[in-house]
Design a protein around this motif. Sequence first.
Motif, PDB file in Angstrom:
ATOM      1  N   THR A 228       0.825  -1.204   0.000  1.00  0.00           N
ATOM      2  CA  THR A 228       0.000   0.000   0.000  1.00  0.00           C
ATOM      3  C   THR A 228       0.860   1.254   0.000  1.00  0.00           C
ATOM      4  O   THR A 228       1.840   1.334   0.747  1.00  0.00           O
ATOM      5  N   ILE A 229       0.503   2.198  -0.852  1.00  0.00           N
ATOM      6  CA  ILE A 229       1.160   3.509  -0.844  1.00  0.00           C
ATOM      7  C   ILE A 229       0.070   4.566  -0.770  1.00  0.00           C
ATOM      8  O   ILE A 229      -0.947   4.483  -1.475  1.00  0.00           O
ATOM      9  N   LEU A 230       0.263   5.540   0.116  1.00  0.00           N
ATOM     10  CA  LEU A 230      -0.724   6.618   0.260  1.00  0.00           C
ATOM     11  C   LEU A 230      -0.035   7.960   0.031  1.00  0.00           C
ATOM     12  O   LEU A 230       0.999   8.246   0.637  1.00  0.00           O
ATOM     13  N   LEU A 231      -0.613   8.745  -0.855  1.00  0.00           N
ATOM     14  CA  LEU A 231      -0.070  10.084  -1.124  1.00  0.00           C
ATOM     15  C   LEU A 231      -0.646  11.051  -0.097  1.00  0.00           C
ATOM     16  O   LEU A 231      -1.867  11.176   0.021  1.00  0.00           O
ATOM     17  N   THR A 232       0.249  11.674   0.662  1.00  0.00           N
ATOM     18  CA  THR A 232      -0.210  12.566   1.736  1.00  0.00           C
ATOM     19  C   THR A 232       0.182  14.010   1.455  1.00  0.00           C
ATOM     20  O   THR A 232       1.029  14.284   0.602  1.00  0.00           O
ATOM     21  N   MET A 233      -0.450  14.893   2.210  1.00  0.00           N
ATOM     22  CA  MET A 233      -0.191  16.344   2.115  1.00  0.00           C
ATOM     23  C   MET A 233      -0.317  16.807   0.665  1.00  0.00           C
ATOM     24  O   MET A 233       0.491  17.595   0.180  1.00  0.00           O
ATOM     25  N   TYR A 234      -1.324  16.273   0.012  1.00  0.00           N
ATOM     26  CA  TYR A 234      -1.569  16.580  -1.398  1.00  0.00           C
ATOM     27  C   TYR A 234      -2.209  17.960  -1.496  1.00  0.00           C
ATOM     28  O   TYR A 234      -3.166  18.258  -0.804  1.00  0.00           O
ATOM     29  N   ASP A 235      -1.631  18.790  -2.350  1.00  0.00           N
ATOM     30  CA  ASP A 235      -2.195  20.122  -2.558  1.00  0.00           C
ATOM     31  C   ASP A 235      -2.678  20.222  -3.998  1.00  0.00           C
ATOM     32  O   ASP A 235      -1.873  20.365  -4.919  1.00  0.00           O
ATOM     33  N   GLY A 236      -3.974  20.117  -4.169  1.00  0.00           N
ATOM     34  CA  GLY A 236      -4.572  20.084  -5.506  1.00  0.00           C
ATOM     35  C   GLY A 236      -4.341  21.353  -6.315  1.00  0.00           C
ATOM     36  O   GLY A 236      -4.531  21.363  -7.529  1.00  0.00           O
ATOM     37  N   ARG A 237      -3.895  22.432  -5.648  1.00  0.00           N
ATOM     38  CA  ARG A 237      -3.703  23.689  -6.379  1.00  0.00           C
ATOM     39  C   ARG A 237      -2.342  23.755  -7.065  1.00  0.00           C
ATOM     40  O   ARG A 237      -2.099  24.618  -7.893  1.00  0.00           O
TER      41      ARG A 237
ATOM     42  N   THR B 238      -7.381   7.252  -3.145  1.00  0.00           N
ATOM     43  CA  THR B 238      -7.561   8.390  -2.246  1.00  0.00           C
ATOM     44  C   THR B 238      -6.226   9.078  -1.976  1.00  0.00           C
ATOM     45  O   THR B 238      -5.219   8.400  -1.754  1.00  0.00           O
ATOM     46  N   THR B 239      -6.215  10.410  -2.007  1.00  0.00           N
ATOM     47  CA  THR B 239      -5.053  11.153  -1.534  1.00  0.00           C
ATOM     48  C   THR B 239      -5.480  11.937  -0.296  1.00  0.00           C
ATOM     49  O   THR B 239      -6.653  12.267  -0.149  1.00  0.00           O
ATOM     50  N   VAL B 240      -4.524  12.184   0.590  1.00  0.00           N
ATOM     51  CA  VAL B 240      -4.843  12.945   1.804  1.00  0.00           C
ATOM     52  C   VAL B 240      -4.410  14.395   1.600  1.00  0.00           C
ATOM     53  O   VAL B 240      -3.233  14.650   1.316  1.00  0.00           O
TER      54      VAL B 240
END
Length: 259
Positions: free
Chosen positions: A181-190, A212-214
């Motif tokens: 499992t890999i989770l992308l965190t602190m994702y800033d969509g801007r 899902t991204t966080v």
Amino acid sequence: MLTVANQKGGVGKTTTTVNIAAALAQSGLRVLVIDLDPQGNASTALGIDHHAEVPSIYDVLVDGQPLDEVVQPCSTVEGLWCAPATIDLAGAEIELVSLVARELRLQRAVQAAATKGHEYDYILIDCPPSLGLLTVNAMVAASEVFIPIQCEYYALEGLSQLLKNIELVRAHLNPGLHVSTILLTMYDGRTRLSAQVAEEVRDHFPDQVLKTTVPRSVRISEAPSFGETVMTYDASSSGALAYLEAASEMAERGAAGDI
Ligand code: ADP
Ligand code: MG
């Protein structure tokens, strides 16, 4: 059982461990968090007492104390327990070197607890930001590695080192070990940067990266100072909803894998 690892600090290991664990517990599962970082951040975030005298994962690893004797319930989330880390654990990395079966001590403790009937649906291990003996113990105890990746420049730097270590542990100590499992965190969509990092990681690990991204969220970073996960601190915040979604993706994959 998952080892949450990434030798970079500040990428969201602890935040991911406690919030995924809380989300899984809230959906009715029994979940144990093992805090394997001498900083004890996961213990703090779960509101678990971990001052120097508290029986802790150090006693389990170094003195062979049974795991169930150090586990404490999390008061804000039913079905969630934590084996806390105290500052003693800072010495364990060195003390373990001279002990028998030094890489297998966590595995043996978890197996002994299971045979005594202390069963959990999920065990998540929060690792320190290094690839030393503590992290190796986690990788021997669990067959799955969960890597949180921060959507920032340099995110992939150091990842090859982590993968190399996983390969070494697999070759010598735990043949079943793999990155599940890999989770992308602190994702800033801007920002384009976040999108680029996400795309690159998905290209490399198409099967492991959760959909899902966080997002970056102030509520996520505030929650630990109240000794709570964001799942109870602000359940309707974007961060809590993202972790809930990520946890349900994991649970669905787990269920599919069982068939
Ligand atoms: P690690 O365990 O990998 O060192 P942490 O989980 O402790 O990383 O996260 C590092 C810092 O970033 C902490 O202050 C945490 O509160 C903050 N943080 C983690 N995830 C988020 C997020 N999605 N949004 C905002 N802050 C975050
Ligand atoms: Mg941490």
